[in-house]
Scaffold this motif. Structure first.
Motif, mmCIF file in Angstrom:
data_model
loop_
_atom_site.group_PDB
_atom_site.id
_atom_site.type_symbol
_atom_site.label_atom_id
_atom_site.label_comp_id
_atom_site.label_asym_id
_atom_site.label_seq_id
_atom_site.Cartn_x
_atom_site.Cartn_y
_atom_site.Cartn_z
ATOM 1 N N GLY A 72 0.839 -1.196 0.000
ATOM 2 C CA GLY A 72 0.000 0.000 0.000
ATOM 3 C C GLY A 72 0.871 1.242 0.000
ATOM 4 N N LEU A 73 0.324 2.342 0.471
ATOM 5 C CA LEU A 73 1.084 3.595 0.486
ATOM 6 C C LEU A 73 1.922 3.741 1.736
ATOM 7 C CD1 LEU A 73 1.779 6.403 -0.647
ATOM 8 C CD2 LEU A 73 -0.220 7.260 0.574
ATOM 9 N N ASP A 74 1.281 3.676 2.874
ATOM 10 C CA ASP A 74 1.931 4.043 4.130
ATOM 11 C C ASP A 74 2.493 2.825 4.840
ATOM 12 O OD1 ASP A 74 2.795 5.814 6.030
ATOM 13 O OD2 ASP A 74 0.910 5.862 7.117
ATOM 14 N N SER A 75 3.607 2.307 4.352
ATOM 15 C CA SER A 75 4.238 1.169 5.012
ATOM 16 C C SER A 75 5.690 1.507 5.295
ATOM 17 C CB SER A 75 4.135 -0.088 4.154
ATOM 18 O OG SER A 75 5.124 -0.097 3.166
ATOM 19 N N GLU A 76 6.244 0.815 6.240
ATOM 20 C CA GLU A 76 7.644 1.071 6.622
ATOM 21 C C GLU A 76 8.598 0.832 5.454
ATOM 22 O OE1 GLU A 76 8.763 2.292 9.551
ATOM 23 O OE2 GLU A 76 6.655 2.512 10.092
ATOM 24 N N SER A 77 8.245 -0.053 4.532
ATOM 25 C CA SER A 77 9.160 -0.379 3.443
ATOM 26 C C SER A 77 9.209 0.694 2.362
ATOM 27 C CB SER A 77 8.778 -1.719 2.823
ATOM 28 O OG SER A 77 7.491 -1.650 2.265
ATOM 29 N N ARG A 78 8.369 1.726 2.432
ATOM 30 C CA ARG A 78 8.411 2.795 1.440
ATOM 31 C C ARG A 78 9.543 3.781 1.698
ATOM 32 N NH1 ARG A 78 5.955 1.862 -3.016
ATOM 33 N NH2 ARG A 78 3.877 1.119 -2.708
ATOM 34 N N GLY A 79 10.270 3.665 2.794
ATOM 35 C CA GLY A 79 11.452 4.504 2.987
ATOM 36 C C GLY A 79 11.180 5.841 3.645
ATOM 37 N N GLY A 80 10.280 5.898 4.616
ATOM 38 C CA GLY A 80 10.006 7.150 5.311
ATOM 39 C C GLY A 80 11.143 7.597 6.213
ATOM 40 N N THR A 81 11.954 6.672 6.661
ATOM 41 C CA THR A 81 13.082 7.018 7.523
ATOM 42 C C THR A 81 14.307 6.243 7.078
ATOM 43 O OG1 THR A 81 12.577 5.256 9.083
ATOM 44 C CG2 THR A 81 11.584 7.421 9.526
ATOM 45 N N ALA A 82 15.423 6.617 7.614
ATOM 46 C CA ALA A 82 16.667 5.918 7.309
ATOM 47 C C ALA A 82 17.260 5.383 8.605
ATOM 48 C CB ALA A 82 17.639 6.876 6.625
ATOM 49 N N THR A 86 23.716 7.975 11.980
ATOM 50 C CA THR A 86 24.213 8.655 13.170
ATOM 51 C C THR A 86 24.201 10.163 12.945
ATOM 52 O OG1 THR A 86 26.464 8.437 12.372
ATOM 53 C CG2 THR A 86 25.666 6.707 13.858
ATOM 54 N N PRO A 87 24.193 10.964 14.018
ATOM 55 C CA PRO A 87 24.032 12.411 13.900
ATOM 56 C C PRO A 87 25.068 13.160 13.086
ATOM 57 C CG PRO A 87 23.625 11.731 16.140
ATOM 58 C CD PRO A 87 24.128 10.528 15.408
ATOM 59 N N HIS A 88 26.231 12.607 12.812
ATOM 60 C CA HIS A 88 27.240 13.343 12.063
ATOM 61 C C HIS A 88 27.151 13.129 10.557
ATOM 62 C CE1 HIS A 88 29.047 9.405 12.633
ATOM 63 N NE2 HIS A 88 29.722 9.648 11.535
ATOM 64 N N ILE A 89 26.169 12.419 10.113
ATOM 65 C CA ILE A 89 26.033 12.139 8.689
ATOM 66 C C ILE A 89 25.218 13.234 8.011
ATOM 67 C CG2 ILE A 89 24.995 10.557 7.019
ATOM 68 C CD1 ILE A 89 25.807 8.286 8.828
ATOM 69 N N LYS A 90 25.650 13.641 6.834
ATOM 70 C CA LYS A 90 24.918 14.627 6.051
ATOM 71 C C LYS A 90 23.726 13.951 5.400
ATOM 72 C CE LYS A 90 28.886 17.494 5.037
ATOM 73 N NZ LYS A 90 29.763 18.004 3.995
ATOM 74 N N VAL A 91 22.587 14.617 5.451
ATOM 75 C CA VAL A 91 21.366 14.060 4.875
ATOM 76 C C VAL A 91 20.673 15.106 4.016
ATOM 77 C CG1 VAL A 91 20.956 12.400 6.731
ATOM 78 C CG2 VAL A 91 20.027 14.708 6.921
ATOM 79 N N ALA A 92 19.807 14.631 3.148
ATOM 80 C CA ALA A 92 18.935 15.500 2.370
ATOM 81 C C ALA A 92 17.547 15.391 2.990
ATOM 82 C CB ALA A 92 18.912 15.066 0.914
ATOM 83 N N VAL A 93 16.932 16.544 3.229
ATOM 84 C CA VAL A 93 15.608 16.573 3.852
ATOM 85 C C VAL A 93 14.634 17.328 2.955
ATOM 86 C CG1 VAL A 93 16.493 16.400 6.213
ATOM 87 C CG2 VAL A 93 16.199 18.634 5.186
ATOM 88 N N CYS A 94 13.372 17.168 3.247
ATOM 89 C CA CYS A 94 12.310 17.780 2.459
ATOM 90 C C CYS A 94 12.453 19.304 2.443
ATOM 91 C CB CYS A 94 10.967 17.378 3.037
ATOM 92 S SG CYS A 94 9.573 18.018 2.099
ATOM 93 N N ILE A 103 14.117 11.100 4.579
ATOM 94 C CA ILE A 103 15.519 11.446 4.795
ATOM 95 C C ILE A 103 16.349 10.560 3.883
ATOM 96 C CG2 ILE A 103 17.417 11.463 6.446
ATOM 97 C CD1 ILE A 103 15.352 11.810 8.659
ATOM 98 N N GLU A 104 17.228 11.163 3.132
ATOM 99 C CA GLU A 104 18.128 10.420 2.255
ATOM 100 C C GLU A 104 19.550 10.801 2.617
ATOM 101 O OE1 GLU A 104 17.313 8.266 -0.248
ATOM 102 O OE2 GLU A 104 15.172 8.529 0.146
ATOM 103 N N ARG A 105 20.454 9.849 2.520
ATOM 104 C CA ARG A 105 21.853 10.156 2.756
ATOM 105 C C ARG A 105 22.346 11.087 1.659
ATOM 106 N NH1 ARG A 105 26.244 5.911 4.830
ATOM 107 N NH2 ARG A 105 27.775 7.474 5.395
ATOM 108 N N ALA A 106 23.006 12.172 2.017
ATOM 109 C CA ALA A 106 23.495 13.159 1.042
ATOM 110 C C ALA A 106 24.987 12.954 0.816
ATOM 111 C CB ALA A 106 23.229 14.570 1.561
ATOM 112 N N ARG A 107 25.342 12.719 -0.397
ATOM 113 C CA ARG A 107 26.752 12.550 -0.772
ATOM 114 C C ARG A 107 27.336 13.932 -1.056
ATOM 115 N NH1 ARG A 107 26.725 7.539 0.891
ATOM 116 N NH2 ARG A 107 25.678 6.054 -0.421
ATOM 117 N N ASP A 108 28.574 14.134 -0.637
ATOM 118 C CA ASP A 108 29.201 15.449 -0.776
ATOM 119 C C ASP A 108 29.282 15.942 -2.217
ATOM 120 O OD1 ASP A 108 29.606 15.943 1.908
ATOM 121 O OD2 ASP A 108 31.530 14.920 1.944
ATOM 122 N N LEU A 109 29.677 15.097 -3.126
ATOM 123 C CA LEU A 109 29.930 15.548 -4.488
ATOM 124 C C LEU A 109 28.741 15.369 -5.424
ATOM 125 C CD1 LEU A 109 33.565 14.198 -4.863
ATOM 126 C CD2 LEU A 109 32.811 16.497 -4.242
#
Length: 131
Positions: A72-82, A86-94, A103-109
């Protein structure tokens, strides 16, 4: 067909699931899913009220299940969280005014991923303790 659970009031998790769904060409090829997803996106962008969004999310959830997607739409497997970030990782947010919890992991380059709900790139930042 599996009975569709009642989705909670439109919340950030549903918006995050919609964003992930809109970024998945395979899922959008299923009959009736693209139209329902685009309608939900348009309502979310326009700032529709919670009841209207809930109705649209239920219709999208039903379309996904009828097309054979048991998640369906609202399931844990759709990737709502990562999980495991850990707090020192760069992420991309809405980036939008209607923020979701995607939340997606943000790569520097690399540029930040595209937010399909708001039609722009996600914003890069550091993962905070509230996330």
């Amino acid at each position: 067909m599996t009975a569709s659970p009642d989705l909670p009031r439109p919340d950030h998790r549903a918006a995050a699931a919609l964003c992930v769904l809109l970024g998945s060409p395979e899922d959008l090829r299923r009959p009736g899913v693209r139209e329902a997803a685009e309608r939900a996106r348009d309502l979310l962008r326009s700032g529709a009220d919670a009841d209207e969004l809930a109705t649209c999310y239920r219709a999208l959830d039903t379309a996904l299940r009828q097309a054979g997607d048991a998640r369906g739409l609202d399931s844990e497997s759709r990737g709502g969280t990562a999980p495991g970030i850990t707090p020192h990782i760069k992420v991309a947010v809405c980036p939008g005014s209607t923020r979701c919890t995607r939340i997606e992991r943000a790569r520097d380059l690399l540029p930040a991923p595209h937010c399909a709900v708001n039609g722009t790139r996600m914003r890069k930042g550091r993962l905070g303790s509230a996330q």
